[in-house]
Design a protein around this motif. Structure first.
Motif, mmCIF file in Angstrom:
data_model
loop_
_atom_site.group_PDB
_atom_site.id
_atom_site.type_symbol
_atom_site.label_atom_id
_atom_site.label_comp_id
_atom_site.label_asym_id
_atom_site.label_seq_id
_atom_site.Cartn_x
_atom_site.Cartn_y
_atom_site.Cartn_z
ATOM 1 N N ASN A 133 6.064 -17.845 -1.685
ATOM 2 C CA ASN A 133 5.861 -19.034 -0.698
ATOM 3 C C ASN A 133 5.558 -18.781 0.837
ATOM 4 N N PRO A 134 6.579 -18.302 1.314
ATOM 5 C CA PRO A 134 6.345 -17.822 2.746
ATOM 6 C C PRO A 134 5.037 -16.878 3.051
ATOM 7 N N VAL A 135 4.898 -16.156 2.032
ATOM 8 C CA VAL A 135 3.681 -14.989 2.255
ATOM 9 C C VAL A 135 2.507 -16.069 2.125
ATOM 10 N N GLY A 136 2.528 -16.967 1.122
ATOM 11 C CA GLY A 136 1.276 -17.862 1.184
ATOM 12 C C GLY A 136 1.201 -18.521 2.464
ATOM 13 N N LEU A 137 2.274 -18.949 3.076
ATOM 14 C CA LEU A 137 2.068 -19.824 4.389
ATOM 15 C C LEU A 137 1.542 -19.001 5.305
ATOM 16 N N VAL A 138 1.734 -17.691 5.321
ATOM 17 C CA VAL A 138 1.197 -16.830 6.457
ATOM 18 C C VAL A 138 -0.015 -16.185 6.012
ATOM 19 N N ASP A 139 -0.879 -17.014 5.121
ATOM 20 C CA ASP A 139 -2.041 -16.184 4.586
ATOM 21 C C ASP A 139 -2.012 -14.667 4.030
ATOM 22 N N GLY A 140 -0.699 -14.451 3.242
ATOM 23 C CA GLY A 140 -0.568 -13.085 2.851
ATOM 24 C C GLY A 140 -1.256 -12.887 1.673
ATOM 25 N N LYS A 141 -1.484 -11.440 1.085
ATOM 26 C CA LYS A 141 -2.159 -11.216 0.036
ATOM 27 C C LYS A 141 -1.264 -10.597 -1.278
ATOM 28 N N THR A 142 -1.532 -10.941 -2.392
ATOM 29 C CA THR A 142 -0.641 -10.377 -3.448
ATOM 30 C C THR A 142 -1.273 -8.949 -3.955
ATOM 31 N N VAL A 143 -0.390 -8.081 -4.354
ATOM 32 C CA VAL A 143 -1.045 -6.718 -4.822
ATOM 33 C C VAL A 143 -0.664 -6.659 -6.368
ATOM 34 N N ALA A 144 -1.367 -6.355 -7.161
ATOM 35 C CA ALA A 144 -1.278 -6.507 -8.651
ATOM 36 C C ALA A 144 -0.237 -5.458 -9.183
ATOM 37 N N VAL A 145 0.242 -5.810 -10.525
ATOM 38 C CA VAL A 145 1.252 -5.335 -11.080
ATOM 39 C C VAL A 145 0.603 -4.846 -12.564
ATOM 40 N N ASP A 146 1.068 -3.434 -13.055
ATOM 41 C CA ASP A 146 0.352 -3.291 -14.461
ATOM 42 C C ASP A 146 0.782 -4.042 -15.546
ATOM 43 N N ARG A 148 3.132 -3.678 -17.675
ATOM 44 C CA ARG A 148 4.549 -3.546 -17.600
ATOM 45 C C ARG A 148 5.340 -4.387 -16.794
ATOM 46 N N GLY A 149 4.633 -4.618 -15.845
ATOM 47 C CA GLY A 149 5.024 -5.664 -14.456
ATOM 48 C C GLY A 149 5.714 -4.819 -13.588
ATOM 49 N N VAL A 150 5.136 -3.554 -13.357
ATOM 50 C CA VAL A 150 5.401 -2.527 -12.401
ATOM 51 C C VAL A 150 4.307 -2.594 -11.239
ATOM 52 N N LEU A 151 4.652 -2.573 -9.960
ATOM 53 C CA LEU A 151 3.469 -2.458 -9.057
ATOM 54 C C LEU A 151 2.575 -1.414 -9.328
ATOM 55 N N ASP A 152 1.285 -1.614 -9.269
ATOM 56 C CA ASP A 152 0.261 -1.030 -9.267
ATOM 57 C C ASP A 152 0.134 -0.210 -8.003
ATOM 58 N N LEU A 153 0.347 1.246 -8.017
ATOM 59 C CA LEU A 153 0.231 1.906 -6.725
ATOM 60 C C LEU A 153 -0.978 1.943 -6.334
ATOM 61 N N ASP A 154 -2.300 2.081 -7.019
ATOM 62 C CA ASP A 154 -3.594 2.274 -6.707
ATOM 63 C C ASP A 154 -4.044 0.943 -5.960
ATOM 64 N N ALA A 155 -3.479 -0.118 -6.669
ATOM 65 C CA ALA A 155 -3.965 -1.290 -5.855
ATOM 66 C C ALA A 155 -3.285 -1.484 -4.513
ATOM 67 N N LEU A 156 -2.006 -0.936 -4.576
ATOM 68 C CA LEU A 156 -1.315 -1.030 -3.142
ATOM 69 C C LEU A 156 -2.025 -0.330 -2.315
ATOM 70 N N ASP A 157 -2.680 1.228 -2.725
ATOM 71 C CA ASP A 157 -3.188 1.907 -1.812
ATOM 72 C C ASP A 157 -4.427 1.160 -1.118
ATOM 73 N N ASP A 158 -5.175 0.601 -2.221
ATOM 74 C CA ASP A 158 -6.309 -0.166 -1.681
ATOM 75 C C ASP A 158 -6.157 -1.092 -0.689
ATOM 76 N N ALA A 159 -4.765 -1.774 -0.988
ATOM 77 C CA ALA A 159 -4.641 -2.997 -0.069
ATOM 78 C C ALA A 159 -4.041 -2.767 1.285
ATOM 79 N N LEU A 160 -3.550 -1.551 1.318
ATOM 80 C CA LEU A 160 -2.684 -1.086 2.554
ATOM 81 C C LEU A 160 -3.590 -0.699 3.778
ATOM 82 N N THR A 161 -3.650 -1.493 4.846
ATOM 83 C CA THR A 161 -4.550 -0.992 5.784
ATOM 84 C C THR A 161 -3.495 -0.844 7.130
#
Ligand code: PLP
Length: 418
Positions: A133-146, A148-161
């Motif tokens: 909810n606070p991330v939503g408040l500051v217009d943040g973005k979510t990063v996908a999981v696979d 299994r429910g583990v963070l998708d490192l490729d998706a994170l790589d794409d999102a990280l600027t």
């Protein structure tokens, strides 16, 4: 170190404390031991925590910010508790900011970093609402999981600027118990967005994982007392040196100006005692409870037709206490009602204030559709769990599911169905 009074002993496999007898509040005339399988929602108070708190609910009472001996004694108790928390997380005592719980710590992390250093914010798609909810408040973005429910490192790589200022990734999820690769992610963030802070919500992990290793790469770490056998309404945010952070609350400037408000001395002392007790028995309890959880998983999966273990089998990194299943053809709410009637306390997902069961964002992020997700069951064991609890759950849960399936089968067939 704090002179905590030891727990009252007890012979629970490798543990050092005896759990409370959990009685059905509506049936005090017929005392019945409840099977409490909702430790992810909250845990019973550890005797060591209660013993440490009792003086601060009685003859000891000072305000740690004062200038006389009563105040100094309270300040000393808070400082000793700070040492214990710092030792549990692997930080300096001066990095510990006491809060009213995990929710405040998470809010402070997200909103406090954003206020100090505005910029793009990311969080995993399975964070607790206290982060989401606070991330939503500051217009943040979510990063996908696979799946299994583990963070998708490729998706994170794409999102990280390079301009990202904060990434929030929980150490372990509260619904499915899946452990996240915080250290690996922190390393990736260091390379791709060197100015970004990694915040990790270690609220669920604290009972089970050695935080000194698990969250070493995170600049901010949230912990909550009542998930480790301490009292409710107290927690901490660990803010490592150099982390940009503004306070949420303004007032008397306690906690290095980061968290104003008179300290909850009894709560803080209880949290430290609980963390210390949990750390002392962590390995033995994790092995014992992990064995109970595996027996429960195997028994339920073989007794309930079509039941699926969320996030896969033993290969998925998971907290030892958590078992999450999806059971086709039933509604969680109806199942929880029957289980409660039979003295088994469980849940569908995380506890929320309204008690209403909403579709789980965690299951949706893992690609689990609403039909299967409607039959979600979270069973979370903890330091008070016993073999007898598992035996009872294995008797009660398949029978309750069969009853619900029977009820559904007896409904009139829709028109056109043979
Ligand atoms: N984060 C996680 C992962 C949780 O499971 C919870 C509680 O359920 C919280 C944060 C909130 O902690 P608290 O209840 O101390 O506010």
């Amino acid at each position: 170190m704090m002179a905590y009074r030891a727990g009252r002993g007890g012979g629970r496999g490798g543990g050092c404390e005896t759990g409370p007898v959990l009685e059905h509040p509506d049936r005090r005339d017929r005392p019945e031991r409840l099977t409490y399988l909702d430790h992810a929602a909250t845990t019973p108070l550890r005797p060591a925590a209660r013993d440490a708190m009792l003086p601060w609910l009685g003859e000891r009472f000072g305000n740690p910010s004062g200038d006389h001996r009563v105040a100094r004694a309270a300040r000393q108790a808070v400082d000793e508790a700070r040492d214990v928390v710092a030792d549990a997380v692997g930080c300096r005592p001066g990095d510990v900011v006491f809060t009213s719980g995990g929710t405040e710590a998470d809010n402070m992390a997200v909103r406090g970093v954003h206020a100090a250093r505005p910029g793009p914010v990311l969080c995993s798609a399975i964070e607790h609402d206290a982060v989401r909810n606070p991330v939503g408040l500051v217009d943040g973005k979510t990063v996908a999981v696979d799946t299994r429910g583990v963070l998708d490192l490729d998706a994170l790589d794409d999102a990280l600027t390079p301009d990202v200022t904060l990434l929030a990734l929980m150490a372990a999820n509260n619904e499915i118990g899946v452990v996240q690769p915080v250290e690996e992610v922190a390393e990736l963030v260091r390379r791709r967005a060197p100015g970004a802070v990694v915040h990790t919500d270690a609220v669920q992990a604290a009972s089970w994982l050695d935080l000194r290793a698990t969250v070493a790469g995170a600049g901010l770490v949230a912990v909550s007392s009542h998930k480790v056998g301490g009292p409710q309404g107290v927690g901490a945010l660990i803010a490592r040196p150099g982390t940009p952070l503004r306070p949420l609350l303004l007032g008397g400037g306690q906690e290095r100006e980061l968290r104003s408000g008179t300290h909850n001395v009894a709560g803080i002392v209880g949290m430290a005692a609980a963390l210390q007790a949990a750390a002392a028995e962590r390995e033995a309890t994790a092995a014992r409870v992990g064995g109970l959880r595996d027996r429960l998983a195997e028994g339920l999966l073989s007794a309930i037709p079509g039941a699926v273990r969320t996030g896969g089998g033993r290969g998925t990194p998971r907290l030892p206490g958590t078992l999450h299943l999806c059971i086709p053809g039933i509604e969680s709410e109806a199942l929880l009602f029957l289980l409660d009637e039979a003295g088994v306390c469980a849940s569908a997902a995380s506890a929320c204030a309204s008690g209403a069961h909403q579709a789980s964002h965690v299951l949706a992020a893992m690609g689990i559709g609403p039909e299967l997700g409607a039959g979600a069951l979270r069973l979370s064991l903890g330091w008070t769990s016993t073999d007898a609890d598992v035996d009872r759950a294995l008797r009660v849960i398949p029978a309750a599911v069969a009853r619900l399936h029977g009820v559904h089968d007896r409904r009139p067939a829709p028109a056109g169905r043979p």
